[in-house]
Write a protein that holds these residues in place. Structure first.
Motif, mmCIF file in Angstrom:
data_model
loop_
_atom_site.group_PDB
_atom_site.id
_atom_site.type_symbol
_atom_site.label_atom_id
_atom_site.label_comp_id
_atom_site.label_asym_id
_atom_site.label_seq_id
_atom_site.Cartn_x
_atom_site.Cartn_y
_atom_site.Cartn_z
ATOM 1 N N ARG A 1 0.838 -1.202 0.000
ATOM 2 C CA ARG A 1 0.000 0.000 0.000
ATOM 3 C C ARG A 1 0.873 1.253 0.000
ATOM 4 N N ILE A 2 0.502 2.194 -0.841
ATOM 5 C CA ILE A 2 1.166 3.496 -0.857
ATOM 6 C C ILE A 2 0.249 4.466 -0.128
ATOM 7 N N GLY A 3 0.715 4.958 1.010
ATOM 8 C CA GLY A 3 -0.123 5.809 1.847
ATOM 9 C C GLY A 3 0.100 7.272 1.581
ATOM 10 N N ASN A 4 -0.643 8.087 2.292
ATOM 11 C CA ASN A 4 -0.565 9.539 2.165
ATOM 12 C C ASN A 4 0.752 10.037 2.748
ATOM 13 N N GLY A 5 1.699 10.352 1.861
ATOM 14 C CA GLY A 5 2.977 10.901 2.302
ATOM 15 C C GLY A 5 4.018 9.874 2.679
ATOM 16 N N SER A 6 3.695 8.580 2.581
ATOM 17 C CA SER A 6 4.677 7.562 2.969
ATOM 18 C C SER A 6 4.333 6.230 2.331
ATOM 19 N N VAL A 7 5.335 5.344 2.341
ATOM 20 C CA VAL A 7 5.107 3.976 1.906
ATOM 21 C C VAL A 7 4.708 3.173 3.137
ATOM 22 N N GLU A 8 3.494 2.700 3.184
ATOM 23 C CA GLU A 8 2.993 1.994 4.356
ATOM 24 C C GLU A 8 3.361 0.520 4.302
ATOM 25 N N GLN A 9 3.565 -0.057 5.472
ATOM 26 C CA GLN A 9 3.834 -1.485 5.557
ATOM 27 C C GLN A 9 2.512 -2.249 5.653
ATOM 28 N N ARG A 10 1.673 -2.035 4.659
ATOM 29 C CA ARG A 10 0.390 -2.720 4.585
ATOM 30 C C ARG A 10 0.266 -3.361 3.215
ATOM 31 N N PHE A 11 -0.351 -4.534 3.196
ATOM 32 C CA PHE A 11 -0.469 -5.259 1.942
ATOM 33 C C PHE A 11 -1.929 -5.392 1.526
ATOM 34 N N LEU A 12 -2.125 -5.677 0.262
ATOM 35 C CA LEU A 12 -3.465 -5.814 -0.300
ATOM 36 C C LEU A 12 -4.198 -6.974 0.360
ATOM 37 N N LYS B 1 2.256 10.840 -5.587
ATOM 38 C CA LYS B 1 1.434 12.056 -5.677
ATOM 39 C C LYS B 1 -0.051 11.699 -5.728
ATOM 40 N N LEU B 2 -0.375 10.648 -6.494
ATOM 41 C CA LEU B 2 -1.765 10.208 -6.580
ATOM 42 C C LEU B 2 -2.262 9.729 -5.219
ATOM 43 N N ALA B 3 -1.408 8.986 -4.496
ATOM 44 C CA ALA B 3 -1.786 8.498 -3.165
ATOM 45 C C ALA B 3 -1.999 9.653 -2.199
ATOM 46 N N ASN B 4 -1.187 10.700 -2.327
ATOM 47 C CA ASN B 4 -1.345 11.875 -1.469
ATOM 48 C C ASN B 4 -2.634 12.635 -1.795
ATOM 49 N N LYS B 5 -2.955 12.689 -3.084
ATOM 50 C CA LYS B 5 -4.122 13.446 -3.530
ATOM 51 C C LYS B 5 -5.421 12.702 -3.249
ATOM 52 N N TYR B 6 -5.371 11.370 -3.291
ATOM 53 C CA TYR B 6 -6.564 10.545 -3.064
ATOM 54 C C TYR B 6 -6.278 9.551 -1.929
ATOM 55 N N PRO B 7 -6.158 10.054 -0.701
ATOM 56 C CA PRO B 7 -5.715 9.215 0.428
ATOM 57 C C PRO B 7 -6.689 8.095 0.786
ATOM 58 N N HIS B 8 -7.944 8.201 0.392
ATOM 59 C CA HIS B 8 -8.924 7.175 0.753
ATOM 60 C C HIS B 8 -9.010 6.049 -0.280
ATOM 61 N N MET B 9 -8.273 6.209 -1.377
ATOM 62 C CA MET B 9 -8.282 5.171 -2.399
ATOM 63 C C MET B 9 -7.228 4.112 -2.101
ATOM 64 N N GLY B 10 -7.459 2.911 -2.573
ATOM 65 C CA GLY B 10 -6.478 1.843 -2.415
ATOM 66 C C GLY B 10 -5.485 1.896 -3.551
ATOM 67 N N ILE B 11 -4.266 2.358 -3.285
ATOM 68 C CA ILE B 11 -3.217 2.454 -4.295
ATOM 69 C C ILE B 11 -2.046 1.597 -3.829
ATOM 70 N N TYR B 12 -1.692 0.609 -4.639
ATOM 71 C CA TYR B 12 -0.678 -0.387 -4.279
ATOM 72 C C TYR B 12 0.353 -0.521 -5.389
ATOM 73 N N VAL B 13 1.482 -1.132 -5.051
ATOM 74 C CA VAL B 13 2.498 -1.460 -6.051
ATOM 75 C C VAL B 13 2.952 -2.904 -5.861
ATOM 76 N N PHE B 14 3.312 -3.534 -6.974
ATOM 77 C CA PHE B 14 4.020 -4.803 -6.904
ATOM 78 C C PHE B 14 5.398 -4.501 -6.323
ATOM 79 N N THR B 15 5.775 -5.132 -5.230
ATOM 80 C CA THR B 15 7.112 -4.912 -4.677
ATOM 81 C C THR B 15 8.156 -5.518 -5.619
ATOM 82 N N SER B 16 9.401 -5.144 -5.419
ATOM 83 C CA SER B 16 10.479 -5.697 -6.252
ATOM 84 C C SER B 16 10.550 -7.213 -6.094
ATOM 85 N N ASP B 17 10.253 -7.707 -4.887
ATOM 86 C CA ASP B 17 10.241 -9.160 -4.680
ATOM 87 C C ASP B 17 9.146 -9.828 -5.499
#
Length: 287
Positions: free
Chosen positions: A44-55, A157-173
């Protein structure tokens, strides 16, 4: 004697109560386990930080909707919208194509190369569809989280602008895991063979993990283009007058460096369909 009987009844009823309570707790725990599925390495990409949360997402049935021109005239929109979860890819629009592709979007899997396109159409993708979960993938050079990768910075930037949306990334692993799956299925090292995995491949990986069963719409099988040598179906349903699908597939399969192995990936999906509950429609596959 009477006092003993009262004590015995008291402890007996207490034991029954405790047994019932533990049974309810166990059942609730099982119920929660059945309906939630934490998918590691989708961060999960959080508002202003990379959160240690997963989908955390689980669907009994999913529609995986291809961006292919095969969807034009399919008339599958109503059917797709009735399915529990709908997975779409990159910037494939629904507006104007609802009759064929539906309008609902539960999850959208997006390549690093499509981030800027989504940002140009923020209203359609983020403002008008706040319920959609976005899962972005890309190579480490574009997804590094040290402030030096423009693509990841835009996702942040998108995660900061839309903090209530679920925005995630595939980790490098997770990306490395997908490379490993490709090598296991083909016997070829993806990087050494000069291939790039497609968004369709990443979407199928995610769908297999989050969905009990999958209906794939608009995806051709690995022999389709050889059977229809002069097919003029467009590569994307929303780009009618650009590249043809089979021409695109053949050229990429021959690229020595930098091409997607679309046809090879479809042969992998056919094998997966024999192990997982996967059905293909528009066109249907003979497995």
């Amino acid at each position: 004697m009477r006092i003993r009987m009262i004590k015995w009844l008291f402890f007996f009823s207490l034991s029954l109560t405790l047994f019932w309570f533990s049974h309810v707790i166990t059942q609730d725990s099982l119920s929660l386990a059945e309906h939630s599925r934490v998918l590691q390495n989708y961060q999960r990409i959080g508002n202003g930080s990379v959160e240690q949360r997963f989908l955390s997402l689980h669907c009994n049935q999913c529609a995986l909707v291809s961006s292919s021109g095969q969807m034009l005239g399919a008339g599958a929109g109503e059917e797709i919208d009735q399915i529990e979860c709908v997975i779409r890819m990159n910037n494939a629009p629904t507006k104007g194509f609802e009759k064929d592709v539906g309008s609902s979007s539960s999850v959208r899997v997006v390549a690093h190369t499509s981030v800027s396109i989504l940002m140009k159409n923020e209203k359609d993708h983020f403002q008008d569809s706040p319920e959609t979960t976005y899962v972005f993938w890309g190579p480490e050079r574009n997804m590094r989280q040290d402030g030096k990768a423009r693509v990841f910075n835009n996702i942040q930037k998108l995660a900061n602008k839309y903090p209530h949306m679920g925005i995630y990334v595939f980790t490098s692993d997770k990306v490395k895991y997908c490379d490993g799956v490709f090598q296991k299925e083909t016997g070829k090292d993806r990087k050494k063979s000069g291939a790039y995995l497609s968004t369709g491949f990443f979407s199928m990986i995610l769908a297999r993990e989050m969905c009990d069963s999958i209906i794939v719409y608009g995806m051709i099988d690995d022999g389709y283009c050889s059977r229809r040598d002069r097919s003029n179906i467009p590569y994307h349903y929303y780009e009618k007058y650009k590249l043809h699908e089979c021409a695109m597939y053949r050229s990429h399969e021959r690229f020595k460096r930098g091409g997607h192995r679309f046809i090879t990936e479809k042969s992998i999906f056919a094998r997966w369909a024999k192990q997982h509950q996967i059905v293909f429609k528009h066109p249907s596959w003979n497995l």
